[in-house]
Structure formats: structure tokens, C-alpha cells
Write an enzyme that holds these catalytic residues in place. Structure first.
Site, PDB file in Angstrom:
ATOM      1  N   GLY A 199       0.832  -1.212   0.000  1.00 42.30           N
ATOM      2  CA  GLY A 199       0.000   0.000   0.000  1.00 42.30           C
ATOM      3  C   GLY A 199       0.856   1.247   0.000  1.00 42.30           C
ATOM      4  O   GLY A 199       2.035   1.201  -0.351  1.00 42.30           O
ATOM      5  N   ASN A 200       0.274   2.369   0.357  1.00 40.98           N
ATOM      6  CA  ASN A 200       1.040   3.620   0.460  1.00 40.98           C
ATOM      7  C   ASN A 200       0.426   4.514   1.536  1.00 40.98           C
ATOM      8  O   ASN A 200      -0.556   4.139   2.164  1.00 40.98           O
ATOM      9  CB  ASN A 200       1.120   4.316  -0.903  1.00 40.98           C
ATOM     10  CG  ASN A 200      -0.251   4.650  -1.430  1.00 40.98           C
ATOM     11  OD1 ASN A 200      -0.970   5.472  -0.867  1.00 40.98           O
ATOM     12  ND2 ASN A 200      -0.658   3.990  -2.520  1.00 40.98           N
ATOM     13  N   HIS A 201       1.014   5.701   1.709  1.00 36.32           N
ATOM     14  CA  HIS A 201       0.645   6.544   2.857  1.00 36.32           C
ATOM     15  C   HIS A 201      -0.555   7.459   2.609  1.00 36.32           C
ATOM     16  O   HIS A 201      -0.834   8.339   3.411  1.00 36.32           O
ATOM     17  CB  HIS A 201       1.841   7.413   3.250  1.00 36.32           C
ATOM     18  CG  HIS A 201       3.027   6.618   3.682  1.00 36.32           C
ATOM     19  ND1 HIS A 201       3.019   5.877   4.834  1.00 36.32           N
ATOM     20  CD2 HIS A 201       4.242   6.432   3.109  1.00 36.32           C
ATOM     21  CE1 HIS A 201       4.199   5.272   4.964  1.00 36.32           C
ATOM     22  NE2 HIS A 201       4.951   5.589   3.933  1.00 36.32           N
TER      23      HIS A 201
END
Ligand code: PMT
Length: 392
Positions: A199-201
Site C-alpha cells: 500500500g502507500n501513505h
């Protein structure tokens, strides 16, 4: 309307005329420096009111408090670097500053200066300070400057200023009434197994603020939202929750053909594990760490750019860490977007998770508008204003 010392003061003449023509009652305050660029006689003739300049004139006191209360809106156009710094620090040494500091109405400014001054850290800092004081800033344009150099720093055109003022004075107008908009927001999670993902932030905040701003402008909005704890404030926004990039792609494809506006603020994973494990992947005592084979996800924005029809406005984002402008322009073209919003992780307070962002909007015709650090809600309003301008 305040006019300060800048060559762009010549455009204020037209702005006064446009405001009067649109039905506004205009009182002009000039700083002494601005009188070198434009004569009070021209401005008083066009505004049909005496032009004010000094705190006291012919033994009479100019009632700055009442002027600041009388107006529904104070516009300073052009805003010079000097007056900007006074606004940021509260220096009250002329009538314009006295009116600004005692005004109870919204204040909008239209900066104008040479590019080097515009880009100077002091100017950036001062712009952020006045933006935090709720002053609306109409961004500068790119083009030929008073110095003869070409760059950023031109005051916005009087017609654009009028349009922005009209929207500010009539926030309940619904310029996007009858338009259907789709917004993507948040991260995507690409499963490795039932426990883990890539995923990412992204928090989803930026895209959600855009969905709210579009809804406020009257659009019928569908928000396709990746895993996020945030929710839109506008109850009319239709939220479609998804987890993976492929799910986001399917949700977009289902409605894109039926929309006039598409804003792609989601941070979509470019790759996903080729095969997600059905059970939790265990350490089995094997000394070699496992390898995950990745395959490419669909590029949703690119697909929409390829399918775009006449009358559809497509807005892409670019989140960059290096060669920001060149990469943003490449994305604008390769994804066939109409507008491209650049944010850089190099800018403090910009990008993932924060309540603020610092963006530049690029248009297809090579036009660029850069903004100081603003709240994400304000950034969203600027993006929606750019969409309205694009559609009209
Ligand atoms: O959610 P927040 O915490 O508020 O943070 C906001 C943000 C930083 C996520 C947002 O402002 C932002 O920059 N979003 C785009 C992030 C990104 O993935 O940019 P990109 O340069 O990798 O992608 C370019 C464009 O293509 C984007 O519009 C993206 O949505 C789109 N894209 C990318 C890959 C893909 N497979 N499909 C896409 O549609």
C-alpha cells in the site's frame, strides 16, 4: 479596491470598469507608489467615487474603520511585494493598510511582481501567513513581466479576477449544477495474503476535500475511495469503497462514460502481487526470504484519457520527488488530461496525510498556476475553480 505600486496597476483600470459594469459600487484606495503607474483621475472617473489615498485629506480624516465595514469585499489588485510584507506583519503606515487591518469583510489579493521576487522564500513565507489569515490569493500567471523577463509573476487578468470575486461573493451559486463528477481518492491495498498488503501513505484527505468542493459547487459526485478512515462532509457525495487498484478501475469504468468531470487524486499502486496467497504466508524455517512476483496494475487515468469524449474534463495528479515540473508535464500529455495537479514530497506540509498541500496546476495550453501552502480544503476549491474555468 486597493491598488499598490506595480506596473500591473494599469490592469486595475479595466478591473474597476468590469466591477462597475457588473453592478458593484467601487471605492478605490491607492498607495502613493501606485500613483506613479495610474492616475487617480482615471480611477475616480471609472469608479464614480473619489479616490482615497491618505489617512487624512484636506483636514478631513478618512474613516478607515467604516471603509473596512462598508465593503462586502476588499480586493487588492495589484498586490506588490511591499504591501504583501506589510500585510504579513501588520505594518499600518498608510490608508490601505489601515483599512485592511480594520476590515471585517473577506479580502482577496492579486499579487504582481517579478519572478525572482515571487519565488523568494520571504514572499512564499508572507503568502502563507496571509493565506492563514484567511486572505484569498488569486495566483499569478506566467508570461512577459515588467522587467522584460518571461516567467511567473503576472497579475491575473481582470476577467479572471472578476470571475473569482463573483464566486467568492456568491458562494451559494452552483456553477457545476447538472454536472456529474467522479473522484478517486486514498490508497489502494494490493494483497499479498489475507494479512499483508502492498500500500502507500495516502489518507484520502485530498480527494475527499475535492469531492466536497465539487459537491458544494453543485456537481453530482461519486467518490471512489480506497481504504481510508476519512469521510466526505457533504452527505450528497456518493461513496464507493474499494480496496485494490483493479476494483478502483472497475468502479471507474462503470460510471466514467456518464460523467463530465473526472479527478484522479488516488495514489494507485502501479503493481500488485501476481498471486495473493489464500492463507497466511508462514515463515517455514527456510533461510531464503520469499520472492513476490509483481504484475502491472491498469493505469486508470490513462484509460480515461484514452476514452475521453468532447465536453469531459479530466484532472490528473502527479506526486513527485524529483524533476517535478518535467514529470508533471509528461503525465499531463501521456494521460491526455486537461489539468494536472502537481504536489511534491520535497515541500514541507505537502502530500500524504497532512491537512495542507502545496500545488501547481498545469493546463494543456502550457499555462501554470502555482499556489502557496494552503489547507487541503482551500486547495480543493482552487482545483474546482480551475475545472469551472476549463469547462467554460
Ligand atoms: O490522500 P492524501 O493523504 O490527502 O494525499 C494526497 C495525495 C498525495 C495522494 C494526492 O495529492 C496525490 O498526489 N495523488 C496522486 C498520487 C499518485 O499516485 O500520483 P502518480 O504520479 O503516481 O500518478 C499520476 C496520476 O495517475 C494520478 O492522478 C493517479 O491517481 C493516476 N494513476 C496512477 C496509477 C494508476 N495505476 N492509475 C492511475 O489512475
Amino acid at each position: 479596491m486597493g491598488i499598490t505600486g506595480s506596473i500591473a496597476a494599469y490592469k486595475s483600470i479595466l478591473l474597476v470598469r468590469l466591477l462597475v459594469k457588473a453592478g458593484a459600487e467601487v471605492k478605490v484606495i491607492q498607495t502613493s507608489a501606485s500613483r506613479d503607474f495610474v492616475s487617480p483621475l482615471v480611477l475616480s472617473t471609472l469608479s464614480k467615487n473619489p479616490v482615497l489615498s491618505d489617512l487624512s485629506e484636506s483636514d478631513a480624516w478618512a474613516n478607515h474603520v467604516m471603509l473596512g465595514r462598508w465593503a462586502d469585499l476588499m480586493v487588492i489588485a495589484p498586490l506588490s511585494c511591499n504591501t504583501l510584507s506589510k500585510m504579513a506583519t501588520g505594518v499600518c503606515d498608510n490608508l490601505l493598510m489601515a483599512v485592511y487591518l480594520s476590515s471585517t469583510c473577506p479580502v482577496t489579493v492579486c499579487p504582481a511582481m517579478d519572478e525572482d521576487m515571487w519565488l523568494h522564500p520571504t514572499t512564499r513565507r508572507n503568502l502563507t501567513i496571509i493565506a492563514n489569515d484567511s486572505v484569498s490569493i488569486i495566483p499569478v500567471g506566467h508570461g512577459e513581466l515588467g522587467s522584460g523577463l518571461v516567467g511567473e509573476g503576472r497579475m491575473a487578468e481582470p476577467e479572471q479576477i472578476l470571475e473569482a470575486i463573483a464566486l467568492q461573493l456568491n458562494p451559494h451559486s452552483k456553477p457545476l449544477e447538472g454536472k456529474r463528477a467522479l473522484v478517486t481518492a486514498g490508497p489502494t491495498y494490493e494483497p499479498i495474503d489475507p494479512v499483508r498488503f502492498i500500500g502507500n501513505h495516502s489518507s484520502g484527505k485530498m480527494g475527499i476535500e475535492i469531492a466536497d468542493a465539487l459537491c458544494k459547487a453543485g456537481a453530482d459526485v461519486t467518490l471512489i475511495l480506497g481504504p481510508s478512515a476519512e469521510r466526505p462532509k457533504c452527505s450528497k457525495v456518493n461513496v464507493v469503497n474499494i480496496t485494490t487498484a483493479v476494483q478502483m478501475f472497475e468502479a471507474v469504468k462503470a460510471i466514467y462514460y456518464n460523467t463530465e468531470i473526472g479527478v484522479f487524486a488516488a495514489a494507485v499502486a502501479d503493481y500488485r502481487p501476481e498471486n495473493a496467497f489464500e492463507s497466511k504466508w508462514k515463515k517455514d524455517g527456510n533461510t531464503n526470504p520469499p520472492t513476490i512476483k509483481l504484475v502491472e496494475n491498469p493505469d486508470i487515468l490513462k484509460y480515461c484519457g484514452e476514452q475521453k469524449k468532447e465536453g469531459q474534463c479530466l484532472v490528473g495528479f502527479a506526486l513527485e520527488t524529483d524533476n517535478e515540473e518535467a514529470n508533471a508535464l509528461k503525465k499531463l500529455k501521456s494521460k491526455n488530461a486537461d489539468l494536472l495537479v502537481l504536489n511534491s514530497l520535497k515541500d514541507e506540509g505537502a502530500g500524504f496525510g497532512t491537512n495542507t498541500n502545496k500545488i501547481a496546476i498545469f493546463g494543456k495550453k502550457g499555462n501554470k498556476k502555482a499556489f502557496p501552502l494552503l489547507k487541503k480544503s482551500e486547495v480543493a476549491t482552487e482545483i474546482v475553480n480551475a475545472i469551472i474555468a476549463e469547462l467554460s
